[in-house]
Design an enzyme around this catalytic site. Structure first.
Site, PDB file in Angstrom:
ATOM      1  N   GLU A 307       0.823  -1.215   0.000  1.00 42.59           N
ATOM      2  CA  GLU A 307       0.000   0.000   0.000  1.00 42.59           C
ATOM      3  C   GLU A 307       0.857   1.266   0.000  1.00 42.59           C
ATOM      4  O   GLU A 307       0.552   2.229  -0.709  1.00 42.59           O
ATOM      5  CB  GLU A 307      -0.929  -0.015   1.225  1.00 42.59           C
ATOM      6  CG  GLU A 307      -1.947   1.116   1.190  1.00 42.59           C
ATOM      7  CD  GLU A 307      -2.575   1.406   2.546  1.00 42.59           C
ATOM      8  OE1 GLU A 307      -2.489   0.554   3.451  1.00 42.59           O
ATOM      9  OE2 GLU A 307      -3.128   2.507   2.693  1.00 42.59           O
ATOM     10  N   GLU A 435      -9.830   6.151   0.695  1.00 42.16           N
ATOM     11  CA  GLU A 435      -9.508   4.718   0.514  1.00 42.16           C
ATOM     12  C   GLU A 435     -10.013   4.388  -0.887  1.00 42.16           C
ATOM     13  O   GLU A 435     -11.173   4.020  -1.076  1.00 42.16           O
ATOM     14  CB  GLU A 435     -10.221   3.853   1.569  1.00 42.16           C
ATOM     15  CG  GLU A 435      -9.842   4.151   3.013  1.00 42.16           C
ATOM     16  CD  GLU A 435      -8.587   3.419   3.507  1.00 42.16           C
ATOM     17  OE1 GLU A 435      -7.870   2.833   2.665  1.00 42.16           O
ATOM     18  OE2 GLU A 435      -8.336   3.447   4.726  1.00 42.16           O
TER      19      GLU A 435
HETATM   20 ZN   LIG Z   1      -3.550   2.736   4.810  1.00 43.58          ZN
END
Ligand SMILES: [Zn+2]
Length: 475
Positions: A307, A435
């Site tokens: 990520e 997100e």
């Molecule tokens: Zn994160």
């Protein structure tokens, strides 16, 4: 030379030559008590023919006795009114009525000057003792300056038994080092300790200063002042602000109003602060916050995509798009390095950013979980009007952002949600956390691994920011 001065000169010479103090290695503790005409080395009381006094919050000790106590050799030059102290391989030069101290040829500022009273030279005890690497403690209750040697742990151990103060046994393990330099008008100072640093940083005005209070650590060998005469910073002053608990205070004297950015190294033993003047026209500065970094990879996809890498790549792409629209941005990290959560929001606050966007990719243990969501902080009991307004604007930004992400990416709509994330809670401006997709989902990890898709996310985020700025201007 006037006869009286001549006699005085001889008197000084005689005093300084016939001094046979306790060997330095035997010193466990030296104590000077304000108002008393004696001082103490270890358990021995030594008489003085003058009393210790306080002036400008500094304790002054007659040069002869300070030198004697520290086991330093003293030279006095009557003509130039300078005192030289020599101990081991260190040399300290001082001038009467001048607030400067030269340690091994390097000149620093003191906050007080040596004084001549009744033909006797008095020195401020702390800077001199610290120049010779002694530790100096001020015991307020007993009006006492306590000087302790640094170098021998065995001796400090003895001391800790006699004083019953466990902190004394920490020795130099808890002391600081300071490096300071200037690059492109930015002053960069790094404070390094032998333990993790816990600090507070804040600005004071009239005159402009930046203060760093380092908790539970002593100044150690740091000089009382370092004159740098940089564009923004004129000097750094170091003081032992408190000794129970220990707080070392670094004061950066500023030549003008300045912003700063502070961050800890990954092991938290090194604190860096960058001090600079903010550039004009940054009324719409957007801080982009690529989540995670360094030792913190964030979520890792089923095929190993990290990520932290996706977040940084997307943030850089957003930056590029916004730059083409003349919108200024700052990234909380430019590379693969660890940045604490409060440093991220702190940076945005210090830069007076107008928008904060934290960029993340979602993850869930259920690999089927997928889609896009945007988070903001909302706490309805908040009393402060500007915080209520900020939360409303954060919600507005979140809605605009979510709509853009859905339009550009076409992923499942998981909605705009409230969350108590530190980066969106502790920022002073509209702040959201994106997100964009689920890195834990096979399909979405596969998309995130591809450049065109990361560019799409960046376009969506940039467009969300632009749309928000336009709506604010229209209001
Ligand atoms: Zn994160």
């Amino acid at each position: 030379m006037h006869i009286k001065i001549k006699i005085l000169f001889i008197f000084f010479i005689l005093f300084f030559i016939f001094v046979f103090p306790v060997a330095a290695s035997e010193i466990q503790q030296i104590a000077f008590v304000v108002g008393q005409s004696s001082y103490q080395v270890n358990d021995q009381i030594k008489p003085m023919d003058a009393a210790i006094f306080i002036e400008n919050s500094r304790t002054y000790v007659p040069v002869r006795y300070l030198g004697e106590a520290l086991n330093a050799r003293i030279n006095w030059n009557q003509k130039t009114k300078t005192v030289t102290l020599l101990l081991n391989n260190s040399r300290v030069d001082l001038n009467i009525d001048r607030k400067i101290i030269t340690i091994n040829g390097q000149t620093n500022q003191m906050d007080v000057a040596p004084v001549l009273k009744n033909n006797r030279v008095y020195l401020p005890a702390r800077p001199i003792a610290e120049a010779f690497s002694f530790k100096v403690k001020w015991e307020k209750e007993s009006n006492k300056v306590v000087v302790l040697p640094l170098e021998k742990p065995a001796e400090t151990k003895v001391l800790s038994e006699t004083t019953n103060n466990s902190k004394e046994s920490e020795s130099e393990e808890t002391t600081l080092e300071l490096k300071i330099n200037e690059e492109n008008s930015i002053t960069k100072a790094t404070v390094t300790a032998f333990q993790q640093i816990n600090y507070k940083i804040f600005k004071l005005t009239a005159p402009d200063r930046l203060i760093i209070d380092v908790q539970d650590i002593r100044p150690g060998n740091l000089p009382p002042a370092v004159i740098v005469n940089f564009e923004v910073v004129s000097q750094v002053r170091v003081g032992w602000f408190s000794n129970n608990p220990d707080v070392t205070r670094l004061v950066f004297d500023l030549n003008k109003r300045a912003s700063y950015h502070s961050y800890l190294s990954e092991d938290k033993k090194s604190l860096t602060v960058e001090i600079f003047t903010p550039k004009p026209g940054e009324e719409n500065l957007v801080v982009l916050d690529p989540g995670h970094g360094g030792s913190d990879p964030g979520a890792v996809g089923p095929n190993g995509l990290k990520e932290k890498d996706v977040n940084l790549d997307v943030a850089k792409r957003v930056k590029e798009i916004l730059a083409s629209q003349n919108i200024k941005t700052a990234l909380t990290r430019e590379g693969d390095n660890y940045v604490g959560l409060y440093e991220r929001s702190g940076m945005a606050n210090n830069l007076d950013a107008s928008i904060f966007v934290s960029i993340h990719m979602n993850a869930h243990e259920n690999r089927d979980a997928n889609g896009t969501s945007v988070f903001y902080y909302c706490y309805y009991n908040e009393q402060k009007a500007e915080e209520i307004v900020r939360q409303e604007k954060s919600k507005e930004l979140a809605n605009i952002m979510q709509q853009n992400l859905l339009n550009f990416l076409g992923l499942k709509d998981r909605g705009v949600q409230q969350a108590n994330f530190a980066v969106v809670r502790t920022t002073n401006m509209p702040a959201i956390l994106v997100e964009a997709a689920f890195i834990s989902n096979y399909t979405e990890e596969n998309l995130l691994a591809q450049e065109y898709f990361r560019q799409k996310i960046a376009q969506a985020i940039a467009q969300g920011i632009i749309d928000f700025i336009i709506t604010q201007k229209a209001q």
